[in-house]
Scaffold this motif. Structure first.
Motif, PDB file in Angstrom:
ATOM      1  N   LEU A 139       0.841  -1.202   0.000  1.00 36.20           N
ATOM      2  CA  LEU A 139       0.000   0.000   0.000  1.00 36.20           C
ATOM      3  C   LEU A 139       0.870   1.243   0.000  1.00 36.20           C
ATOM      4  N   LEU A 140       0.673   2.100  -0.993  1.00 38.80           N
ATOM      5  CA  LEU A 140       1.347   3.397  -1.017  1.00 38.80           C
ATOM      6  C   LEU A 140       0.497   4.383  -0.235  1.00 38.80           C
ATOM      7  N   SER A 141       0.979   4.790   0.923  1.00 38.26           N
ATOM      8  CA  SER A 141       0.250   5.718   1.778  1.00 38.26           C
ATOM      9  C   SER A 141       0.984   7.057   1.772  1.00 38.26           C
ATOM     10  N   ALA A 142       1.091   7.697   2.908  1.00 39.22           N
ATOM     11  CA  ALA A 142       1.758   8.998   2.999  1.00 39.22           C
ATOM     12  C   ALA A 142       2.394   9.136   4.370  1.00 39.22           C
ATOM     13  N   ILE A 143       3.504   9.825   4.408  1.00 41.64           N
ATOM     14  CA  ILE A 143       4.197  10.025   5.676  1.00 41.64           C
ATOM     15  C   ILE A 143       3.294  10.790   6.646  1.00 41.64           C
ATOM     16  N   ASP A 144       3.507  10.557   7.919  1.00 41.19           N
ATOM     17  CA  ASP A 144       2.751  11.221   8.985  1.00 41.19           C
ATOM     18  C   ASP A 144       1.300  10.753   9.047  1.00 41.19           C
ATOM     19  N   GLN A 153      10.724  20.544  14.350  1.00 43.25           N
ATOM     20  CA  GLN A 153      10.461  20.831  12.952  1.00 43.25           C
ATOM     21  C   GLN A 153       9.453  19.846  12.377  1.00 43.25           C
ATOM     22  N   ASP A 154       9.563  18.583  12.763  1.00 42.51           N
ATOM     23  CA  ASP A 154       8.577  17.586  12.335  1.00 42.51           C
ATOM     24  C   ASP A 154       7.173  17.975  12.798  1.00 42.51           C
ATOM     25  N   LYS A 155       7.078  18.420  14.014  1.00 41.34           N
ATOM     26  CA  LYS A 155       5.767  18.789  14.565  1.00 41.34           C
ATOM     27  C   LYS A 155       5.154  19.955  13.808  1.00 41.34           C
ATOM     28  N   GLU A 156       5.991  20.901  13.408  1.00 43.22           N
ATOM     29  CA  GLU A 156       5.487  22.038  12.642  1.00 43.22           C
ATOM     30  C   GLU A 156       5.042  21.592  11.250  1.00 43.22           C
ATOM     31  N   ARG A 212      -1.861  18.985   8.263  1.00 43.92           N
ATOM     32  CA  ARG A 212      -3.243  18.877   8.716  1.00 43.92           C
ATOM     33  C   ARG A 212      -4.052  20.141   8.470  1.00 43.92           C
ATOM     34  N   GLU A 213      -3.376  21.226   8.205  1.00 42.71           N
ATOM     35  CA  GLU A 213      -4.073  22.457   7.836  1.00 42.71           C
ATOM     36  C   GLU A 213      -4.361  22.503   6.337  1.00 42.71           C
ATOM     37  N   THR A 214      -3.407  22.067   5.527  1.00 40.74           N
ATOM     38  CA  THR A 214      -3.535  22.213   4.076  1.00 40.74           C
ATOM     39  C   THR A 214      -4.026  20.957   3.369  1.00 40.74           C
ATOM     40  N   LEU A 215      -3.822  19.794   3.970  1.00 41.25           N
ATOM     41  CA  LEU A 215      -4.187  18.520   3.336  1.00 41.25           C
ATOM     42  C   LEU A 215      -5.044  17.678   4.269  1.00 41.25           C
ATOM     43  N   THR A 259      11.516   7.800  10.241  1.00 43.35           N
ATOM     44  CA  THR A 259      12.241   8.959   9.756  1.00 43.35           C
ATOM     45  C   THR A 259      11.627  10.255  10.256  1.00 43.35           C
ATOM     46  N   HIS A 260      12.340  11.353  10.000  1.00 47.38           N
ATOM     47  CA  HIS A 260      11.739  12.679  10.140  1.00 47.38           C
ATOM     48  C   HIS A 260      10.851  12.919   8.923  1.00 47.38           C
TER      49      HIS A 260
END
Length: 249
Positions: free
Chosen positions: A119-124, A138-141, A147-150, A194-195
């Motif tokens: 399954l190709l998903s997405a990071i985070d 930086q990861d948290k930001e 979550r704001e834009t996508l 990963t980050h």
């Protein structure tokens, strides 16, 4: 790693990553079928050496997918609404389409012959209430911006991942790449926990997906992938040996 010829089928076969994946697979002599929903995409599929199959993820019944999966070794789920059609279509493709594919694999009659799923998903893709322990500030930001834009995309990818990790009747692997880039691949990456940066070329995502066809030991793993300096084969095999099976849910 030695490779024997396998039969693969790619859901979402006309996508940017999927076309690259099909080319990698066919160059490695794997028999590859790519699902498309528009006849005008057939020439592009044939152009990368794969066999096109007209089958709509949104409209065709689960039984049609189960029939298509008979005799296949690996199913790749690379479909996505790509932000088109709003929340309704994103849910229909990225979540409901994925669940349809999961159900179809379970409908393959002989359990021992059910194909593996990549399954190709997405990071985070994670519980929005929890930051993984390895995230830095930086990861948290970056995560907050995702979550704001996508928001719709992130939500339904996570719901599909959650559904999959509960399945025990077939083998699966989740690959979660970072921000996708169109620049040429480097053949290198950072793989594992990963980050969220840097981004990664689509070429390198497709190469990683293609390598997974020969890595049955990756079953049950959730693998993050971002840009880096480690050869992809080396980084992938090192992470598989670790066997970190936890899903960041």
């Amino acid at each position: 790693m030695a490779s024997t010829t396998k039969k693969a089928i790619i859901i979402g076969g006309h996508g940017n990553v999927a076309l690259r994946l099909a080319k990698f697979l066919t160059q490695a002599s794997h028999q590859t079928t790519s699902l498309i929903r528009k006849p005008e995409h057939e020439s592009d599929i044939k152009g990368v050496g794969a066999q096109p199959l007209l089958l709509s993820l949104e409209d065709a019944p689960t039984s049609d997918f189960a029939a298509a999966f008979e005799g296949k070794d690996v199913v790749y789920f690379c479909a996505g609404a790509g932000g088109k059609g709003g929340e309704e279509r994103t849910k229909k493709v990225d979540y409901e389409g994925a669940v349809k594919v999961f159900d179809a694999i379970e409908q393959v009659k002989e359990a021992a012959k059910r194909p593996r799923l990549v399954l190709l998903s997405a990071i985070d893709s994670r519980d929005p209430q929890k930051f993984p322990a390895h995230y830095d500030e930086q990861d948290k930001e970056i995560s907050k911006k995702y979550r704001e834009t996508l928001a719709t995309f992130v939500h339904w990818k996570y719901e599909a991942d959650k559904n999959l990790v509960q399945r025990t009747t077939f083998k699966w692997t989740i690959l979660r790449p970072g921000t996708l880039k169109d620049e040429p691949g480097t053949g290198k990456a950072t793989i594992g926990r990963t980050h969220l940066r840097p981004g990664i070329p689509r070429d390198d995502v497709a190469k990683t997906l293609a390598l997974l066809i020969d890595r049955e030991a990756a079953a049950g793993l959730t693998i993050d992938l971002v840009g880096g300096e480690t050869p992809i084969e080396e980084g992938l095999d090192a992470f598989i040996r670790k066997g970190e099976t936890d899903f960041l849910g």
